[in-house]
Design an enzyme around this catalytic site. Structure first.
Site, PDB file in Angstrom:
ATOM      1  N   ILE A 164       0.868  -1.171   0.000  1.00  0.00           N
ATOM      2  CA  ILE A 164       0.000   0.000   0.000  1.00  0.00           C
ATOM      3  C   ILE A 164       0.904   1.221   0.000  1.00  0.00           C
ATOM      4  O   ILE A 164       1.597   1.480   0.989  1.00  0.00           O
ATOM      5  CB  ILE A 164      -0.937   0.011   1.232  1.00  0.00           C
ATOM      6  CG1 ILE A 164      -1.748  -1.290   1.295  1.00  0.00           C
ATOM      7  CG2 ILE A 164      -1.841   1.237   1.195  1.00  0.00           C
ATOM      8  CD1 ILE A 164      -2.450  -1.517   2.617  1.00  0.00           C
TER       9      ILE A 164
ATOM     10  N   CYS B  22       4.849  -2.486   2.943  1.00  0.00           N
ATOM     11  CA  CYS B  22       5.063  -3.630   2.061  1.00  0.00           C
ATOM     12  C   CYS B  22       4.036  -4.727   2.342  1.00  0.00           C
ATOM     13  O   CYS B  22       3.446  -4.791   3.422  1.00  0.00           O
ATOM     14  CB  CYS B  22       6.468  -4.193   2.259  1.00  0.00           C
ATOM     15  SG  CYS B  22       7.791  -3.036   1.864  1.00  0.00           S
TER      16      CYS B  22
ATOM     17  N   GLU C 254       4.484  -7.894   2.878  1.00  0.00           N
ATOM     18  CA  GLU C 254       4.869  -8.808   3.952  1.00  0.00           C
ATOM     19  C   GLU C 254       4.508  -8.235   5.314  1.00  0.00           C
ATOM     20  O   GLU C 254       3.962  -8.923   6.178  1.00  0.00           O
ATOM     21  CB  GLU C 254       6.380  -9.087   3.917  1.00  0.00           C
ATOM     22  CG  GLU C 254       6.856  -9.685   2.607  1.00  0.00           C
ATOM     23  CD  GLU C 254       7.328  -8.630   1.607  1.00  0.00           C
ATOM     24  OE1 GLU C 254       6.569  -7.669   1.301  1.00  0.00           O
ATOM     25  OE2 GLU C 254       8.460  -8.758   1.128  1.00  0.00           O
TER      26      GLU C 254
END
Length: 137
Positions: free
Chosen positions: A49, A59, A61
């Site tokens: 985002i 990120c 992850e």
């Protein structure tokens, strides 16, 4: 490394590709999806985002891990990461950035598995120690 079943790997890759479509990446045009496997079998997906103030983005992850942590999960087995430019159907392996590697080290043990996927059938399994041998702790 944790032993993952073929079904777990397949489910993680499918989830990462599906959630990648939700990426908000108008600036870089680089869409990333991830799928985090908890030790109880639950999967949390995350996408990148972006923000016009570039460092404010998050990120894929870290999105997946944040969702899991905020849902009370603390034990993880694996994460799958898929990424590439939105207009490119030929994806390459997309390893986690340094910030994500350090973030993962807070919550993942040495047996944690990182799956980098280019397609549903092309992927690599990497041990966490191989991708971040000397985490800051």
């Amino acid at each position: 490394m944790y032993r993952l079943t073929n079904k777990e790997i397949s489910d993680l890759i499918h989830t990462a590709f599906s959630i990648r479509k939700l990426s908000y990446s108008p600036y870089s045009k680089f869409a990333v999806g991830s799928a985090l496997l908890c030790d109880d079998g639950e999967i949390y997906g995350g996408c990148n985002i972006e923000n016009s103030s570039y460092p404010v983005g998050i990120c894929a992850e870290r999105t997946a891990i944040s969702k899991a942590i905020s849902s009370g999960k603390r034990n993880f087995k694996a994460i799958t990461i898929v990424g590439g430019f939105m207009d490119n159907s030929n994806l390459d392996y997309c390893p986690p950035c340094g910030m994500c590697r350090q973030f993962l080290s807070e919550f993942c043990d040495k047996d944690f598995v990182i799956i980098l996927a280019k397609s549903l059938n092309e992927y690599k399994l990497i041990g966490f120690d191989d991708i971040l041998p000397f985490p800051f702790s």
